[in-house]
Design a protein around this motif. Structure first.
Motif, PDB file in Angstrom:
ATOM      1  N   ALA A  54      63.578  42.622  77.800  1.00  0.00           N
ATOM      2  CA  ALA A  54      62.930  43.451  77.198  1.00  0.00           C
ATOM      3  C   ALA A  54      63.389  41.694  75.983  1.00  0.00           C
ATOM      4  CB  ALA A  54      62.855  43.894  76.027  1.00  0.00           C
ATOM      5  N   ALA A  55      63.958  41.455  75.729  1.00  0.00           N
ATOM      6  CA  ALA A  55      64.781  40.093  75.150  1.00  0.00           C
ATOM      7  C   ALA A  55      63.837  38.531  76.080  1.00  0.00           C
ATOM      8  CB  ALA A  55      66.204  40.029  74.988  1.00  0.00           C
ATOM      9  N   ALA A  56      64.442  39.434  77.053  1.00  0.00           N
ATOM     10  CA  ALA A  56      63.973  38.319  78.198  1.00  0.00           C
ATOM     11  C   ALA A  56      61.793  37.938  78.066  1.00  0.00           C
ATOM     12  CB  ALA A  56      64.068  37.579  79.334  1.00  0.00           C
ATOM     13  N   PHE A  57      61.477  38.600  78.358  1.00  0.00           N
ATOM     14  CA  PHE A  57      59.860  38.920  78.092  1.00  0.00           C
ATOM     15  C   PHE A  57      59.400  38.939  76.729  1.00  0.00           C
ATOM     16  CE2 PHE A  57      60.287  40.560  82.253  1.00  0.00           C
ATOM     17  CZ  PHE A  57      58.903  39.957  82.809  1.00  0.00           C
ATOM     18  N   ALA A  58      60.262  39.100  75.783  1.00  0.00           N
ATOM     19  CA  ALA A  58      60.146  38.990  74.281  1.00  0.00           C
ATOM     20  C   ALA A  58      59.431  37.173  73.787  1.00  0.00           C
ATOM     21  CB  ALA A  58      60.741  39.688  73.570  1.00  0.00           C
ATOM     22  N   ARG A  59      60.577  36.709  74.290  1.00  0.00           N
ATOM     23  CA  ARG A  59      60.456  34.957  74.839  1.00  0.00           C
ATOM     24  C   ARG A  59      59.668  34.386  74.995  1.00  0.00           C
ATOM     25  NH1 ARG A  59      63.552  34.075  78.707  1.00  0.00           N
ATOM     26  NH2 ARG A  59      63.435  31.834  78.488  1.00  0.00           N
ATOM     27  N   HIS A  60      58.211  34.870  75.589  1.00  0.00           N
ATOM     28  CA  HIS A  60      57.148  35.108  76.056  1.00  0.00           C
ATOM     29  C   HIS A  60      56.345  35.196  75.261  1.00  0.00           C
ATOM     30  CE1 HIS A  60      59.231  31.869  79.349  1.00  0.00           C
ATOM     31  NE2 HIS A  60      59.712  32.980  79.442  1.00  0.00           N
ATOM     32  N   GLY A  61      56.900  36.440  74.431  1.00  0.00           N
ATOM     33  CA  GLY A  61      55.696  37.148  73.182  1.00  0.00           C
ATOM     34  C   GLY A  61      55.257  38.263  73.902  1.00  0.00           C
ATOM     35  N   ALA A  62      55.326  38.821  75.112  1.00  0.00           N
ATOM     36  CA  ALA A  62      55.607  39.894  75.894  1.00  0.00           C
ATOM     37  C   ALA A  62      55.862  40.974  75.905  1.00  0.00           C
ATOM     38  CB  ALA A  62      55.458  38.837  77.517  1.00  0.00           C
ATOM     39  N   GLN A  63      55.490  42.296  76.509  1.00  0.00           N
ATOM     40  CA  GLN A  63      56.208  42.428  76.630  1.00  0.00           C
ATOM     41  C   GLN A  63      56.745  43.247  78.179  1.00  0.00           C
ATOM     42  OE1 GLN A  63      53.692  45.490  74.555  1.00  0.00           O
ATOM     43  NE2 GLN A  63      55.450  45.931  72.966  1.00  0.00           N
ATOM     44  N   CYS A  64      57.916  44.499  78.227  1.00  0.00           N
ATOM     45  CA  CYS A  64      58.693  44.646  79.906  1.00  0.00           C
ATOM     46  C   CYS A  64      59.147  45.983  79.511  1.00  0.00           C
ATOM     47  CB  CYS A  64      59.273  43.673  80.407  1.00  0.00           C
ATOM     48  SG  CYS A  64      59.884  44.200  81.543  1.00  0.00           S
ATOM     49  N   ASP A  65      58.437  47.071  79.986  1.00  0.00           N
ATOM     50  CA  ASP A  65      58.911  48.223  80.408  1.00  0.00           C
ATOM     51  C   ASP A  65      60.031  48.623  81.483  1.00  0.00           C
ATOM     52  OD1 ASP A  65      57.967  49.299  77.579  1.00  0.00           O
ATOM     53  OD2 ASP A  65      56.567  50.169  78.814  1.00  0.00           O
ATOM     54  N   GLU A 244      39.590  42.620  83.166  1.00  0.00           N
ATOM     55  CA  GLU A 244      41.683  41.888  82.919  1.00  0.00           C
ATOM     56  C   GLU A 244      42.773  42.880  83.083  1.00  0.00           C
ATOM     57  OE1 GLU A 244      42.581  38.012  81.670  1.00  0.00           O
ATOM     58  OE2 GLU A 244      43.717  39.041  79.639  1.00  0.00           O
ATOM     59  N   MET A 245      42.872  43.831  84.298  1.00  0.00           N
ATOM     60  CA  MET A 245      43.920  45.015  84.007  1.00  0.00           C
ATOM     61  C   MET A 245      45.524  44.888  83.460  1.00  0.00           C
ATOM     62  SD  MET A 245      44.070  45.859  88.132  1.00  0.00           S
ATOM     63  CE  MET A 245      44.162  43.680  88.882  1.00  0.00           C
ATOM     64  N   PRO A 246      45.426  45.416  82.589  1.00  0.00           N
ATOM     65  CA  PRO A 246      46.545  45.611  81.437  1.00  0.00           C
ATOM     66  C   PRO A 246      47.902  45.260  82.244  1.00  0.00           C
ATOM     67  CG  PRO A 246      45.471  47.364  81.089  1.00  0.00           C
ATOM     68  CD  PRO A 246      44.835  47.186  82.449  1.00  0.00           C
ATOM     69  N   GLU A 247      48.453  45.855  83.296  1.00  0.00           N
ATOM     70  CA  GLU A 247      49.717  46.692  83.484  1.00  0.00           C
ATOM     71  C   GLU A 247      49.679  45.862  85.052  1.00  0.00           C
ATOM     72  OE1 GLU A 247      50.958  50.464  83.184  1.00  0.00           O
ATOM     73  OE2 GLU A 247      49.900  50.956  82.354  1.00  0.00           O
ATOM     74  N   VAL A 248      51.130  44.668  85.215  1.00  0.00           N
ATOM     75  CA  VAL A 248      51.404  44.625  86.278  1.00  0.00           C
ATOM     76  C   VAL A 248      53.115  45.202  86.698  1.00  0.00           C
ATOM     77  CG1 VAL A 248      51.688  42.842  87.669  1.00  0.00           C
ATOM     78  CG2 VAL A 248      50.423  42.674  86.494  1.00  0.00           C
ATOM     79  N   ASP A 249      53.413  46.397  87.914  1.00  0.00           N
ATOM     80  CA  ASP A 249      54.418  46.382  87.671  1.00  0.00           C
ATOM     81  C   ASP A 249      55.064  45.531  88.807  1.00  0.00           C
ATOM     82  OD1 ASP A 249      56.546  48.285  88.531  1.00  0.00           O
ATOM     83  OD2 ASP A 249      55.535  50.031  87.569  1.00  0.00           O
ATOM     84  N   TRP A 289      48.344  37.856  78.995  1.00  0.00           N
ATOM     85  CA  TRP A 289      49.320  38.091  79.696  1.00  0.00           C
ATOM     86  C   TRP A 289      49.111  39.634  79.942  1.00  0.00           C
ATOM     87  CZ3 TRP A 289      54.576  37.881  80.850  1.00  0.00           C
ATOM     88  CH2 TRP A 289      54.858  36.428  80.511  1.00  0.00           C
ATOM     89  N   PRO A 290      49.725  40.088  80.701  1.00  0.00           N
ATOM     90  CA  PRO A 290      49.193  41.009  81.638  1.00  0.00           C
ATOM     91  C   PRO A 290      50.782  41.979  80.421  1.00  0.00           C
ATOM     92  CG  PRO A 290      50.387  40.798  83.389  1.00  0.00           C
ATOM     93  CD  PRO A 290      49.932  39.520  82.109  1.00  0.00           C
ATOM     94  N   HIS A 291      51.262  43.509  80.629  1.00  0.00           N
ATOM     95  CA  HIS A 291      51.981  44.759  80.088  1.00  0.00           C
ATOM     96  C   HIS A 291      52.681  44.876  81.525  1.00  0.00           C
ATOM     97  CE1 HIS A 291      54.568  47.396  77.420  1.00  0.00           C
ATOM     98  NE2 HIS A 291      55.077  47.848  78.262  1.00  0.00           N
ATOM     99  N   ILE A 292      54.535  44.007  81.264  1.00  0.00           N
ATOM    100  CA  ILE A 292      55.067  43.863  82.848  1.00  0.00           C
ATOM    101  C   ILE A 292      55.716  45.172  82.569  1.00  0.00           C
ATOM    102  CG2 ILE A 292      56.701  43.321  84.047  1.00  0.00           C
ATOM    103  CD1 ILE A 292      53.852  41.513  84.185  1.00  0.00           C
ATOM    104  N   SER A 293      56.002  46.438  83.548  1.00  0.00           N
ATOM    105  CA  SER A 293      57.041  47.070  84.139  1.00  0.00           C
ATOM    106  C   SER A 293      58.239  46.534  85.871  1.00  0.00           C
ATOM    107  CB  SER A 293      56.958  48.063  84.457  1.00  0.00           C
ATOM    108  OG  SER A 293      55.248  48.258  84.859  1.00  0.00           O
ATOM    109  N   ILE A 294      59.351  47.379  85.310  1.00  0.00           N
ATOM    110  CA  ILE A 294      60.146  47.151  86.704  1.00  0.00           C
ATOM    111  C   ILE A 294      60.814  48.401  87.158  1.00  0.00           C
ATOM    112  CG2 ILE A 294      60.674  44.648  86.085  1.00  0.00           C
ATOM    113  CD1 ILE A 294      63.546  45.645  85.207  1.00  0.00           C
ATOM    114  N   GLU A 295      60.750  47.950  88.359  1.00  0.00           N
ATOM    115  CA  GLU A 295      61.839  50.324  88.689  1.00  0.00           C
ATOM    116  C   GLU A 295      63.376  50.117  88.463  1.00  0.00           C
ATOM    117  OE1 GLU A 295      59.063  51.443  91.237  1.00  0.00           O
ATOM    118  OE2 GLU A 295      56.763  51.382  89.563  1.00  0.00           O
TER     119      GLU A 295
END
Length: 443
Positions: A54-65, A244-249, A289-295
């Motif tokens: 969350a902090a790393a992506f917030a530096r770019h004004g983005a979100q990561c779940d 423009e697809m909103p999510e990239v996992d 920017w898409p909404h990023i997620s990781i697993e």
């Protein structure tokens, strides 16, 4: 003790303790073999992924779940831990979905994976409002569309993309090369065809794209290459369709250390590097920017767990070319840890119930099964006076131990217990002989 969970310590008499619980007391109360999960360690790792990314992506004004890859280790209580720490849950079967729901995870916080989902699994996912269904084939796109129409709902979909990026420590855990069962190929155009099919379906909502490139990945370069290809695909699809697809996992696969000599991926450093790479990819693609997620799965559960065994037989075996090896047979083996025989995985072990002043000798920890390949730890130095009744602890077994366990030779699967603040509680009970006989249908 980098391979052990954070609370592991030795008492003055040499006995191991985890979560404030003496290994000897755990073995006496719960029996062995025994999977032991350090709850505080598990939670800290889950929280660390969420906070660092969350902090790393917030530096770019983005979100990561962050979604916990529950195939690593799952029970209803573990699902509740994950939810408490702010993560969603990935499931890959109807059974995993049921456990996540039982743990209180809302359907919208669940992602359903699987290369061959049954109609029943897809119907259940639609019933409980699963947040993302990752489709893996053109067949599944057609089936899911029909099931969603019958249910009168619109299914949220990610398309699994095979990016062609090779990563992972063994061929069976590298999942983004062409000749394997997962995903739709970017190189052949199959991924783009799938995106088009989902986009035009009236009962499917194209949320985005998903990839998973493998497991036990140490280099961020693999994630970089994969992210660049995914973002380019997203941008190309936006040019073609105006959508423009909103999510990239970006999947998971973060490496952990299994032996003192091996490495793990530093989560904070990786999060910043991956966020920077995605930022570069977004800029290069000229898209929003898409909404990023990781697993992550193994990287949360693996280091938090250990397995306790009781030693049975020991013997010295002569080696070709001279010397000998001490064989230490324990009361479990390949039925509770398939990774050594399946992937050639390396582990370490330690005497857990006492201090020994005996000189260490080259040893091999083996199981009790009728297989010569039934090896738990291939090579480790253990005290030469190890004997029947001693306890051995094998660290970093929190992931893929219990979930891959079997009843080979009709051996009973171990319990999973959580430890914290000097107390233990059962997460998954031990099989019983009554279970074994109940499964059997007599003539």
């Amino acid at each position: 003790m980098a391979v052990w969970s954070q609370s592991v310590a030795r008492a003055d008499d040499g006995a191991l303790a985890v979560g404030g619980c003496d290994a000897r007391a755990l073995a006496a109360e719960h029996g062995t073999p025994l999977y032991v999960v350090d709850e505080a360690d598990f939670r800290a790792r889950a929280r660390g992924f969420r906070e660092h990314f969350a902090a790393a992506f917030a530096r770019h004004g983005a979100q990561c779940d962050v979604f916990y890859a529950s195939k690593a280790l799952l029970s209803s209580q573990i699902a509740s831990w994950v939810l408490d720490e702010g993560l969603g849950v990935d499931v890959a079967s109807g059974g995993e979905l049921a456990l996540a729901l039982r743990g209180g995870v809302p359907g919208g916080r669940i992602t359903l994976h699987g290369n061959n989902k049954s109609d029943a699994e897809l119907i259940r996912a639609l019933e409980v409002g699963v947040g993302r269904i990752v489709v893996d084939s053109m067949t599944e796109i057609e089936v899911l569309g029909a099931l969603a129409a019958a249910a009168g709902v619109v299914a949220p979909v990610l398309v699994r993309v095979t990016t062609g990026v090779h990563a992972g420590g063994h061929e069976h855990i590298a999942t983004s090369h062409e000749d394997q069962k997962f995903g739709l190929s970017l190189a052949t155009g199959a991924a783009l065809d799938a995106l088009r099919a989902v986009h035009v379906s009236p009962r499917l909502e194209l949320r985005g794209i998903h990839t998973h490139i493998g497991s036990q990945i140490l280099s961020v370069d693999a994630f970089k290459d994969s992210a660049e290809r995914m973002l380019r695909l997203r941008a190309d699809f936006a040019v073609e369709t105006g959508y423009e697809m909103p999510e990239v996992d970006l999947g998971g696969g973060y490496a952990i250390a299994y032996t003192p000599e091996s490495e793990s991926m530093d989560v904070e450093r990786a999060s910043r590097a991956i966020a920077d790479v995605v930022a570069q990819g977004v800029e290069a693609a000229g898209a929003g920017w898409p909404h990023i997620s990781i697993e992550p799965g193994r990287a949360i559960a693996g280091p938090a767990g250990m397995t306790l065994y009781t030693v049975g037989v020991t013997k010295d075996v002569a080696l070709d070319g001279g010397g000998s090896r001490q064989y230490v047979a324990v009361d479990g083996g390949m039925s509770d840890n398939m990774r050594t025989i399946t992937y050639g995985a390396e582990y370490t072990a330690a005497l857990a119930n006492r201090h020994s002043g005996a000189p260490p000798v080259l040893s091999r920890v083996v199981g009790k099964h009728c297989e010569s390949g039934d090896i738990v730890v291939r090579d480790v130095d253990l005290p030469s006076d190890i004997a029947r009744g001693d306890l051995l602890a094998v660290p970093a077994t929190g992931a893929y131990g219990r979930v891959m366990a079997s009843n080979y030779n009709s051996v009973l699967r171990p319990a999973v217990v959580a430890v914290r603040d000097g107390r233990s509680r059962v997460l998954i009970r031990r099989d019983t002989m009554a279970d074994l006989l109940d499964w059997d249908v007599p003539l």
